[in-house]
Design a protein around this motif. Structure first.
Motif, PDB file in Angstrom:
ATOM      1  N   GLY A 133       0.801  -1.225   0.000  1.00  0.00           N
ATOM      2  CA  GLY A 133       0.000   0.000   0.000  1.00  0.00           C
ATOM      3  C   GLY A 133       0.832   1.272   0.000  1.00  0.00           C
ATOM      4  O   GLY A 133       0.542   2.223  -0.722  1.00  0.00           O
ATOM      5  N   ASN A 137       1.215   4.627  -2.485  1.00  0.00           N
ATOM      6  CA  ASN A 137       1.151   6.041  -2.095  1.00  0.00           C
ATOM      7  C   ASN A 137       2.369   6.820  -2.583  1.00  0.00           C
ATOM      8  O   ASN A 137       2.252   7.956  -3.049  1.00  0.00           O
ATOM      9  CB  ASN A 137       1.025   6.157  -0.571  1.00  0.00           C
ATOM     10  CG  ASN A 137      -0.366   5.794  -0.093  1.00  0.00           C
ATOM     11  OD1 ASN A 137      -1.334   5.869  -0.855  1.00  0.00           O
ATOM     12  ND2 ASN A 137      -0.480   5.379   1.157  1.00  0.00           N
ATOM     13  N   TYR A 160      -3.324   7.862   8.193  1.00  0.00           N
ATOM     14  CA  TYR A 160      -2.166   6.978   8.092  1.00  0.00           C
ATOM     15  C   TYR A 160      -1.983   6.539   6.637  1.00  0.00           C
ATOM     16  O   TYR A 160      -2.949   6.128   5.981  1.00  0.00           O
ATOM     17  CB  TYR A 160      -2.357   5.741   8.988  1.00  0.00           C
ATOM     18  CG  TYR A 160      -1.175   4.812   8.935  1.00  0.00           C
ATOM     19  CD1 TYR A 160       0.006   5.132   9.606  1.00  0.00           C
ATOM     20  CD2 TYR A 160      -1.204   3.639   8.185  1.00  0.00           C
ATOM     21  CE1 TYR A 160       1.115   4.299   9.538  1.00  0.00           C
ATOM     22  CE2 TYR A 160      -0.098   2.806   8.117  1.00  0.00           C
ATOM     23  CZ  TYR A 160       1.055   3.140   8.796  1.00  0.00           C
ATOM     24  OH  TYR A 160       2.158   2.326   8.727  1.00  0.00           O
ATOM     25  N   GLU A 206      -7.383   9.541   3.734  1.00  0.00           N
ATOM     26  CA  GLU A 206      -7.604   8.112   3.927  1.00  0.00           C
ATOM     27  C   GLU A 206      -9.082   7.804   3.725  1.00  0.00           C
ATOM     28  O   GLU A 206      -9.944   8.552   4.231  1.00  0.00           O
ATOM     29  CB  GLU A 206      -7.195   7.742   5.360  1.00  0.00           C
ATOM     30  CG  GLU A 206      -6.482   6.434   5.496  1.00  0.00           C
ATOM     31  CD  GLU A 206      -6.241   6.044   6.950  1.00  0.00           C
ATOM     32  OE1 GLU A 206      -6.677   4.957   7.334  1.00  0.00           O
ATOM     33  OE2 GLU A 206      -5.637   6.815   7.697  1.00  0.00           O
ATOM     34  N   MET A 212      -7.425   2.995   9.879  1.00  0.00           N
ATOM     35  CA  MET A 212      -8.234   1.779   9.734  1.00  0.00           C
ATOM     36  C   MET A 212      -9.713   2.105   9.500  1.00  0.00           C
ATOM     37  O   MET A 212     -10.573   1.775  10.325  1.00  0.00           O
ATOM     38  CB  MET A 212      -8.051   0.860  10.950  1.00  0.00           C
ATOM     39  CG  MET A 212      -6.688   0.197  11.041  1.00  0.00           C
ATOM     40  SD  MET A 212      -6.217  -0.823   9.615  1.00  0.00           S
ATOM     41  CE  MET A 212      -7.135  -2.317   9.888  1.00  0.00           C
ATOM     42  N   ASP A 241      -6.598   7.344  -0.326  1.00  0.00           N
ATOM     43  CA  ASP A 241      -5.886   6.134   0.065  1.00  0.00           C
ATOM     44  C   ASP A 241      -6.934   5.117   0.533  1.00  0.00           C
ATOM     45  O   ASP A 241      -7.496   5.237   1.625  1.00  0.00           O
ATOM     46  CB  ASP A 241      -4.911   6.500   1.192  1.00  0.00           C
ATOM     47  CG  ASP A 241      -4.145   5.301   1.729  1.00  0.00           C
ATOM     48  OD1 ASP A 241      -4.580   4.163   1.507  1.00  0.00           O
ATOM     49  OD2 ASP A 241      -3.127   5.526   2.400  1.00  0.00           O
ATOM     50  N   VAL A 244      -7.013   0.366   3.118  1.00  0.00           N
ATOM     51  CA  VAL A 244      -7.862  -0.426   4.027  1.00  0.00           C
ATOM     52  C   VAL A 244      -9.261  -0.601   3.437  1.00  0.00           C
ATOM     53  O   VAL A 244      -9.821  -1.697   3.420  1.00  0.00           O
ATOM     54  CB  VAL A 244      -7.976   0.261   5.409  1.00  0.00           C
ATOM     55  CG1 VAL A 244      -9.003  -0.461   6.293  1.00  0.00           C
ATOM     56  CG2 VAL A 244      -6.627   0.282   6.094  1.00  0.00           C
ATOM     57  N   LYS A 269      -3.807  -4.365   0.760  1.00  0.00           N
ATOM     58  CA  LYS A 269      -4.560  -5.285   1.621  1.00  0.00           C
ATOM     59  C   LYS A 269      -5.541  -6.174   0.843  1.00  0.00           C
ATOM     60  O   LYS A 269      -5.133  -7.100   0.162  1.00  0.00           O
ATOM     61  CB  LYS A 269      -5.250  -4.508   2.731  1.00  0.00           C
ATOM     62  CG  LYS A 269      -4.245  -3.720   3.590  1.00  0.00           C
ATOM     63  CD  LYS A 269      -4.785  -3.276   4.907  1.00  0.00           C
ATOM     64  CE  LYS A 269      -3.886  -2.284   5.605  1.00  0.00           C
ATOM     65  NZ  LYS A 269      -2.983  -2.843   6.590  1.00  0.00           N
TER      66      LYS A 269
HETATM   67  C1  LIG Z   1      -4.653   3.602   4.945  1.00  0.00           C
HETATM   68  C2  LIG Z   1      -3.341   2.914   4.772  1.00  0.00           C
HETATM   69  N1  LIG Z   1      -2.543   3.321   3.775  1.00  0.00           N
HETATM   70  C3  LIG Z   1      -1.361   2.721   3.552  1.00  0.00           C
HETATM   71  C4  LIG Z   1      -0.942   1.695   4.339  1.00  0.00           C
HETATM   72  C5  LIG Z   1       0.373   1.045   4.066  1.00  0.00           C
HETATM   73  O1  LIG Z   1       0.117  -0.158   3.414  1.00  0.00           O
HETATM   74  P1  LIG Z   1       1.221  -1.302   3.436  1.00  0.00           P
HETATM   75  O2  LIG Z   1       1.391  -1.697   4.871  1.00  0.00           O
HETATM   76  O3  LIG Z   1       0.633  -2.370   2.569  1.00  0.00           O
HETATM   77  O4  LIG Z   1       2.454  -0.712   2.848  1.00  0.00           O
HETATM   78  C6  LIG Z   1      -1.744   1.227   5.389  1.00  0.00           C
HETATM   79  C7  LIG Z   1      -1.321   0.116   6.249  1.00  0.00           C
HETATM   80  O5  LIG Z   1      -1.946  -0.241   7.214  1.00  0.00           O
HETATM   81  C8  LIG Z   1      -2.980   1.867   5.617  1.00  0.00           C
HETATM   82  O6  LIG Z   1      -3.775   1.503   6.637  1.00  0.00           O
END
Ligand SMILES: Cc1ncc(COP(=O)(O)O)c(C=O)c1O
Length: 450
Positions: A133, A137, A160, A206, A212, A241, A244, A269
């Motif tokens: 993820g 980004n 996040y 997000e 989350m 983003d 999740v 995810k």
């Molecule tokens: C909203 C969000 N973006 C990006 C990420 C990062 O993803 P990754 O852990 O697959 O690199 C996460 C990880 O929990 C996330 O919750």
């Protein structure tokens, strides 16, 4: 599942936990000598004294090396909306492994996978696969810089996006963020004031709200709906983003749920059905930067070793086919509502000031009830500081250990990640464990210290 009848307060909980987890304790003692985060391999897996060492998992359950059974609410850090080891994903991946794990070539699965993603999420006119993820980004930032000719990044507080420099939580040790500006969520004036400077390549938020799928939610949907127009007006790309929420919140992610269409989106995810993957998806004209025919200075040459390998494709296609009718998302949502409602009865019955809220990820809030939201997916306060109050972290960590000892695995008792594999019976057992954990915590005076 461990049935706990005796009262577990103070040190007796830790002692009992160690007694019932001897194999995990042994591994933990070895791990701390090699794995620097107190033996854990992910920040959310740090727990005093240690988390169990898992040997296998299926559906909503997992088992540790000592034979303890858990109802799992970690769900692969949110990646398993179909539950552990879904038969369709397992079969697809098993079949693919015997045919080769990495061709370093094109394969039919990546085309089918891209078609499935595009059919569910209209913003995905083009799809670029990567390993996780946050890689998606990072790539979204690169794309926006090329497209706009600007360098700055506008982000919302608490949201996040991963751990690398420009997406990390502000103030993260060692992270350099000279191009990043952070503004409060739900503050439209702040958004417009910054965008009007015409310095920003990209605005990030997000899906669902911060952390989350919305530990800190969007209270003001007018703000969300204004982001498209404002970013267009000032020449910034809008990125959601959905790492999740992508295919967890609904068939088309959070953006479908709230009826918006950004310029770019990140997935991770669930899009791989639990197989590690990420993807940046977006408008064809922005994604043109990957086209080998565009001039070098406008081009991204993306050479990731793990980009769309056939194992990811097998897992991703199998999972995405199951997301198409929206049934897993609906089931996880219904179970989340049931957990939330039953858990809130327990909190109210015990006069503990707090609430469970959320959709397929159910968050635990401990703090003053400042209003009764008409929408039960929202917390009973709009004060971000109260929602993220660090004083509650040790109380939640303690609750996490109490729950673990009762066969319920959570990420620090901060939230419960639901899947379509959970059952009503799982939730009923969880509520029993929650009730009994709170019983012992009240006895040990945990809430008085709060
Ligand atoms: C909203 C969000 N973006 C990006 C990420 C990062 O993803 P990754 O852990 O697959 O690199 C996460 C990880 O929990 C996330 O919750």
């Amino acid at each position: 599942m461990v049935t706990v009848k005796k009262v577990l307060t103070g040190e007796s909980l830790v002692e009992e936990y160690k007694k019932t987890h001897p194999g995990s304790l042994k591994l933990h003692e070895k791990a701390v000598k090699l794995l620097p985060a107190d033996g854990a391999t992910h920040a959310a897996r740090i727990l005093d004294p240690f988390r169990p060492y898992i040997t296998h998992a299926t559906g909503s359950r997992k088992w540790d090396i000592d034979g303890n059974e858990y109802i799992c609410y970690v769900m692969g850090h949110g990646s398993l909306i179909l539950g552990h080891s879904h038969p369709a994903v397992v079969q697809a991946v098993q079949e693919q492994i015997t045919k080769g794990v990495h061709y370093g070539e094109n394969h039919a699965l990546e085309v089918e996978w891209a078609e499935l993603i595009s059919s569910m999420m209209p913003v995905a006119e083009r799809i670029e696969f990567c390993a996780c993820g946050q890689e998606a980004n990072i790539m979204a930032i690169r794309l926006a810089r090329i497209y706009t000719g600007r360098s700055r990044i506008l982000r919302f507080d608490q949201n996040y996006h991963g751990w690398s420099d420009e997406v990390a939580i502000p103030g993260t040790a060692g992270a350099l963020q000279p191009e990043v500006t952070i503004i409060p969520m739900n503050d439209l004036d702040a958004v417009e004031k910054e965008l009007a400077k015409k310095e920003y390549a990209i605005l990030f938020n997000e899906g669902g709200g911060a952390t989350m799928a919305g530990q800190v939610p969007w209270w003001n949907m007018d703000v969300v709906h204004a982001l498209s127009g404002l970013t267009k007006k000032y020449g910034t790309l809008w990125h959601i983003d959905e790492v999740v929420t992508g295919f967890r919140d609904s068939r088309g992610g959070w953006q479908e749920r709230v009826g918006v269409k950004p310029d770019l989106t990140s997935l991770g995810k669930c899009v791989g059905g639990g197989i590690p993957v990420g993807a940046v998806v977006g408008r064809a004209d922005i994604m043109k930067a990957f086209d080998p025919h565009v001039p070098l200075e406008k081009r991204i040459s993306h050479a990731g070793t793990w980009n769309s390998n056939p194992i990811q494709g097998a897992g991703g296609v199998a999972a995405c086919k199951l997301y198409l009718d929206g049934a897993p998302q609906k089931k996880a949502y219904e179970l989340g509502s049931y957990l939330r409602d039953e858990g809130n009865k327990v909190l109210k019955g015990r006069n503990i000031s707090g609430r469970l809220y959320g959709r397929t990820v159910v968050h635990l809030y401990l703090g003053p009830i400042e209003y009764e939201p008409s929408d039960e997916t929202l917390p009973p306060t709009k004060d971000v500081k109260k929602i993220t109050n660090p004083a509650m972290a040790p109380i939640k960590a303690r609750l996490c250990l109490h729950l673990m000892q009762r066969g319920v695995a959570t990420m620090g008792a901060r939230f419960f990640v639901l899947s379509a594999a959970h059952t009503k019976n799982d939730i009923d057992q969880t509520i029993e464990a929650f009730d009994s954990s709170l019983d012992d915590m009240v006895a040990e005076g945990a809430f008085k210290k709060a």
